[in-house]
Write a protein that holds these residues in place. Sequence first.
Motif, PDB file in Angstrom:
ATOM      1  N   GLY A 186      63.924  17.406  -9.680  1.00 34.91           N
ATOM      2  CA  GLY A 186      63.616  18.732 -10.005  1.00 34.91           C
ATOM      3  C   GLY A 186      62.219  19.536  -9.501  1.00 34.91           C
TER       4      GLY A 186
ATOM      5  N   LEU B 203      62.094  19.078 -16.519  1.00 30.15           N
ATOM      6  CA  LEU B 203      63.352  19.084 -15.591  1.00 30.15           C
ATOM      7  C   LEU B 203      63.241  17.632 -15.191  1.00 30.15           C
ATOM      8  CD1 LEU B 203      66.012  20.075 -14.475  1.00 30.15           C
ATOM      9  CD2 LEU B 203      64.935  20.938 -12.785  1.00 30.15           C
ATOM     10  N   SER B 204      62.413  17.203 -15.007  1.00 28.01           N
ATOM     11  CA  SER B 204      62.195  15.620 -14.275  1.00 28.01           C
ATOM     12  C   SER B 204      62.810  14.765 -15.341  1.00 28.01           C
ATOM     13  CB  SER B 204      61.122  15.018 -13.766  1.00 28.01           C
ATOM     14  OG  SER B 204      60.215  15.263 -15.012  1.00 28.01           O
TER      15      SER B 204
ATOM     16  N   VAL C  68      67.349  26.003 -17.570  1.00 24.60           N
ATOM     17  CA  VAL C  68      66.137  25.830 -16.666  1.00 24.60           C
ATOM     18  C   VAL C  68      65.370  27.125 -16.894  1.00 24.60           C
ATOM     19  CG1 VAL C  68      65.109  25.619 -14.651  1.00 24.60           C
ATOM     20  CG2 VAL C  68      67.123  24.132 -14.960  1.00 24.60           C
TER      21      VAL C  68
ATOM     22  N   GLN D 180      59.052  22.179 -13.432  1.00 24.26           N
ATOM     23  CA  GLN D 180      60.103  23.172 -14.119  1.00 24.26           C
ATOM     24  C   GLN D 180      60.227  22.822 -15.338  1.00 24.26           C
ATOM     25  OE1 GLN D 180      63.257  24.959 -11.309  1.00 24.26           O
ATOM     26  NE2 GLN D 180      63.014  22.961 -10.594  1.00 24.26           N
TER      27      GLN D 180
ATOM     28  N   ALA E 270      67.018  15.250 -15.181  1.00 27.10           N
ATOM     29  CA  ALA E 270      67.272  15.901 -13.912  1.00 27.10           C
ATOM     30  C   ALA E 270      68.358  14.681 -13.049  1.00 27.10           C
ATOM     31  CB  ALA E 270      66.758  16.583 -13.047  1.00 27.10           C
TER      32      ALA E 270
ATOM     33  N   GLY F 137      67.955  17.389  -8.818  1.00 25.01           N
ATOM     34  CA  GLY F 137      67.505  18.697  -9.186  1.00 25.01           C
ATOM     35  C   GLY F 137      67.943  19.573 -10.058  1.00 25.01           C
ATOM     36  N   LEU F 138      69.131  18.781 -10.871  1.00 28.78           N
ATOM     37  CA  LEU F 138      69.789  19.719 -11.779  1.00 28.78           C
ATOM     38  C   LEU F 138      70.016  18.900 -13.243  1.00 28.78           C
ATOM     39  CD1 LEU F 138      73.002  20.724  -9.546  1.00 28.78           C
ATOM     40  CD2 LEU F 138      70.930  22.094 -10.136  1.00 28.78           C
TER      41      LEU F 138
END
Length: 246
Positions: free
Chosen positions: A243, A182-183, A198, A101, A186, A189-190
């Motif tokens: 994420g 995102l990793s 995102v 993501q 994050a 996952g956020l």
Amino acid sequence: MLRRLALLLALAAPLAAAAGEVQVAAAANLAGPIQKIAAAFKRDTGHEAIVSLGSTGKLFAQVRNGAPFEVLLAADAETPRKLEAEGLARPGTRYTYAFGQLVLWSATGDVVDARGEVLRRPQGKLAIADPRVAPYGAAALEVLKALNLEEGWQPLLVTGENIGQAYQFAASGNARLAFVALSQVAEAGLVARGSGWVVPASLYQPLQQDAVLLQAGVHNPVASLFLAYLRTNAARAVLRAAGYKF
């Protein structure tokens, strides 16, 4: 999946007395989670995964030039396919281990709003990974084009060699914003650091990330074991927290 992990550990047991290692080439967006996965792999199997990070394009070039990598974890699907076509990867071993993501991110809180409207007001520097060699960089350009913002941001873009360098530009304050994975920012996952948006998946081609066994690893059972381990619940839990989607 638990049965698969049990089988993996059973297969690894005869090798534990003579622990081996595998040379893993991993896309830069995996910098955090791959170290956790490598540590879990060693804990569960006794074998060591030695990880080299880089943009997918650079890793591809290194494999073609004879680098002794045994497993490739790419940030796209096309690169493993090319390696198969060129006889540099083992046919039948390629699979999708995750979908990434993309995030518009600032190291400063409240800079990036929940809808990414800050992107519509070009100011300061915007860091992206080199779109010629980094799939996340190519995705960033797709987003700008989809939103008709490429022209406004073009003179303000700074390009990193890979997604890790793009992140560093923003983390250090040398860029006000960056498109990152995102990793990289994050937890559970956020977005957990700074402020981020995102990016909706509809704005860029899916970041399908494929793994493949390279020819250098064909006769190394630890390489095949690592590829299989990446599909276990233990590895996927790490990727999910970072994420990634499946």
